[in-house]
Scaffold this active site. Sequence first.
Site, PDB file in Angstrom:
ATOM      1  N   ARG A  52       0.827  -0.919   0.126  1.00  0.00           N
ATOM      2  CA  ARG A  52       0.220   0.313   0.142  1.00  0.00           C
ATOM      3  C   ARG A  52       1.112   1.276   0.075  1.00  0.00           C
ATOM      4  O   ARG A  52       1.619   1.839   1.376  1.00  0.00           O
ATOM      5  CB  ARG A  52      -0.804  -0.068   1.071  1.00  0.00           C
ATOM      6  CG  ARG A  52      -1.588   1.362   1.243  1.00  0.00           C
ATOM      7  CD  ARG A  52      -2.665   1.427   2.701  1.00  0.00           C
ATOM      8  NE  ARG A  52      -3.301   2.196   2.868  1.00  0.00           N
ATOM      9  CZ  ARG A  52      -4.652   2.521   2.439  1.00  0.00           C
ATOM     10  NH1 ARG A  52      -5.142   1.912   1.682  1.00  0.00           N
ATOM     11  NH2 ARG A  52      -5.658   3.330   2.619  1.00  0.00           N
ATOM     12  N   HIS A  65      -7.238   1.177  -7.076  1.00  0.00           N
ATOM     13  CA  HIS A  65      -7.433   0.577  -5.693  1.00  0.00           C
ATOM     14  C   HIS A  65      -8.181  -0.825  -6.077  1.00  0.00           C
ATOM     15  O   HIS A  65      -9.349  -0.882  -5.605  1.00  0.00           O
ATOM     16  CB  HIS A  65      -8.515   1.425  -4.943  1.00  0.00           C
ATOM     17  CG  HIS A  65      -8.377   1.852  -3.500  1.00  0.00           C
ATOM     18  ND1 HIS A  65      -8.099   0.582  -3.227  1.00  0.00           N
ATOM     19  CD2 HIS A  65      -8.578   2.151  -2.393  1.00  0.00           C
ATOM     20  CE1 HIS A  65      -7.786   0.551  -1.762  1.00  0.00           C
ATOM     21  NE2 HIS A  65      -8.099   1.161  -0.986  1.00  0.00           N
ATOM     22  N   GLN A  74     -10.375  -2.045  -3.249  1.00  0.00           N
ATOM     23  CA  GLN A  74     -11.507  -1.466  -3.104  1.00  0.00           C
ATOM     24  C   GLN A  74     -12.794  -1.751  -3.534  1.00  0.00           C
ATOM     25  O   GLN A  74     -14.042  -2.065  -3.445  1.00  0.00           O
ATOM     26  CB  GLN A  74     -11.379   0.108  -2.745  1.00  0.00           C
ATOM     27  CG  GLN A  74     -12.791   0.386  -1.952  1.00  0.00           C
ATOM     28  CD  GLN A  74     -12.607   0.085  -0.457  1.00  0.00           C
ATOM     29  OE1 GLN A  74     -11.955   0.784   0.182  1.00  0.00           O
ATOM     30  NE2 GLN A  74     -14.246   0.249  -0.537  1.00  0.00           N
ATOM     31  N   ASP A 133     -15.724  10.059  -1.989  1.00  0.00           N
ATOM     32  CA  ASP A 133     -14.797   9.737  -1.849  1.00  0.00           C
ATOM     33  C   ASP A 133     -14.243  11.309  -1.182  1.00  0.00           C
ATOM     34  O   ASP A 133     -14.603  12.312  -1.736  1.00  0.00           O
ATOM     35  CB  ASP A 133     -13.544   9.218  -3.023  1.00  0.00           C
ATOM     36  CG  ASP A 133     -12.623   9.298  -1.910  1.00  0.00           C
ATOM     37  OD1 ASP A 133     -12.140   8.501  -0.616  1.00  0.00           O
ATOM     38  OD2 ASP A 133     -11.351   8.842  -2.680  1.00  0.00           O
ATOM     39  N   CYS A 152     -15.757   4.910   0.304  1.00  0.00           N
ATOM     40  CA  CYS A 152     -14.768   3.812   0.731  1.00  0.00           C
ATOM     41  C   CYS A 152     -13.825   3.960   2.047  1.00  0.00           C
ATOM     42  O   CYS A 152     -13.768   3.178   2.118  1.00  0.00           O
ATOM     43  CB  CYS A 152     -13.268   3.184  -0.402  1.00  0.00           C
ATOM     44  SG  CYS A 152     -12.495   5.618  -0.427  1.00  0.00           S
ATOM     45  N   ARG A 197     -14.209  -5.377   2.599  1.00  0.00           N
ATOM     46  CA  ARG A 197     -12.754  -5.174   2.766  1.00  0.00           C
ATOM     47  C   ARG A 197     -11.849  -6.703   3.084  1.00  0.00           C
ATOM     48  O   ARG A 197     -11.533  -7.120   2.455  1.00  0.00           O
ATOM     49  CB  ARG A 197     -12.172  -3.956   3.995  1.00  0.00           C
ATOM     50  CG  ARG A 197     -12.280  -3.030   2.979  1.00  0.00           C
ATOM     51  CD  ARG A 197     -12.490  -2.080   1.523  1.00  0.00           C
ATOM     52  NE  ARG A 197     -10.831  -2.902   0.712  1.00  0.00           N
ATOM     53  CZ  ARG A 197      -9.728  -2.469   1.196  1.00  0.00           C
ATOM     54  NH1 ARG A 197     -10.130  -0.854   1.625  1.00  0.00           N
ATOM     55  NH2 ARG A 197      -8.925  -2.592   0.857  1.00  0.00           N
TER      56      ARG A 197
END
Length: 331
Positions: free
Chosen positions: A108, A135, A138, A232, A273, A318
Amino acid sequence: MPVNLSGRSFLRLLDFSTEEIEYMLKLAKNFKDMKRAGVPHRYLEGKNIVLLFQKTSTRTRCAFEVGGMDLGMGVTYLDPGSSQMGKKESIEDTARVLGRFYDGIEFRGFAQSDVEELAEKAGVPVWNGLTDMWHPTQMLADALTIQENFNYDIKGKTLVFMGDLKNNMGRSLMVMCAKLGMNFVGCAPRDYWMDDELIKTCEKIAAEHDCTVRCTEDVKDAATGADIIYTDVWVSMGEPEEVWAERIKKLEPYRVTQEVMDMTAKDSIFLHCLPAFHDTNTTTGAEIAEKFGVTEMEVEDTVFEGPKSRVFEEAENRMHTIKAVMYATLK
């Protein structure tokens, strides 16, 4: 022909077919059912994984740690200060070392090229927990959440993403929708749209799956009749604080409000998210409120906490979807 993802890295959804994505989603549903029923599933006992974090996280770290342990694996977490990668040791050398210790590597961080180099050199599956461009983990959580809310019949549904379409979420959501047969609408000022090349790529994929991809500056045009509204944070992790003034000025008209949700379909849902700036109960939120007089940024608190919000179900997913990725690539 059965799907086999063993040994593959998971770097972006563009690398996977619709059948492969749907396979991982089915695995995730099975793992979720087992988790909730208390059924042990230590299918990867004896394996070990390492989590490399340049960017901090709550959901990504916890999902990989709990998911890995549920599958019976040993898990090592390396925070930004616990690894020499990119400082005293090259990414290539780090990859070749860790690939000899571990069966899988999560990354990440910032540059997509970093996770791609890890995958090229490590000799074991590498999973993208987030980069500036993509991503993908996600996306699986989002897709599972949408499936659950629409009785697993999501083809033809319309997802609207409001905000900075150039960020990793806007780009990734467009790919996800095109691959899974969902209509994607990006809603933002023209200078916040993703690059034309990616739009054209996704238009081609969408045409193959009987759905559409488009961008608009008109909130009413985007939201009317939509099934999913997604947003987001306006400033991504790692970006300078100086950009807040510009983003607030440009994106404030694209805040997800109750008025926006009232334009959507009767059974529509709201996704984010996380983390979200829907109030001033964070240090950053309080500072922004004091400096710019904005107490809610990308989403109103009434929407975030409202009956259409599925953000915490989405966050839980997730774990189940990341578990599916690890199992599919390591089994």
